[in-house]
Design an enzyme around this catalytic site. Sequence first.
Site: not given
Length: 216
Positions: A68, A32, A34, A66, A142, A36, A137, A198, A175-176, A7
Amino acid sequence: MAIVAPSILSADFGHLHDEVADVVAKGAEWVHVDVMDGRFVPNITIGPVVTQAVKKAAGEAVVDVHLMIVEPDKYLADFRNAGADVLTVHAEACTHLHRTIQVIKGLGAMAGVSLNPHTPESVLDYVLDELDLVLVMSVNPGFGGQSLIEGVFPKIERIKESITRRGLSTLIEVDGGVKPNNAHRFTAAGADVLVAGSGVYKAEDRAAAIAALRAS
């Protein structure tokens, strides 16, 4: 082997082209992105212009977007034109989910639907046959760097069982909180694609981190 999708949320945006190209060169098959909007989730990130730059840097890798965001239908064509190969929307954000999926497929992209941790997998009952991907998720969306929610594992297992029972080829993405030292738990539950921010970008050896995730 698992597909690894680093990501860019955890990348150095001051050197984004190099950051994307680096993880692809070190074994990542997907990148990926993200997106938002500060409404669906309490953060604001990027839009189609940055996605276009990611596509350029990613080369042959799949650009996995993705969304969001609220009202994702308004922006599907923009992100597809920017280079998105996968467009994933949230079930919670779509009033007419089946229609949204059909729009994505009509644009020529892989169609994905994401579920927040509290959302039951039963919302997919009438659209699963239309999907290329289900994104589960394992944290509340977020922000990056959160710890995973343990209840996600039986949820992945139930979705995998439904996919297998129906004879589908739908991918499960998670994801997460995905790290090289816990990735095997996700793949054992049925995940095919691992999003790691990370866990890849902050690793001392990114190639080793990606290899460990793939081998999970």
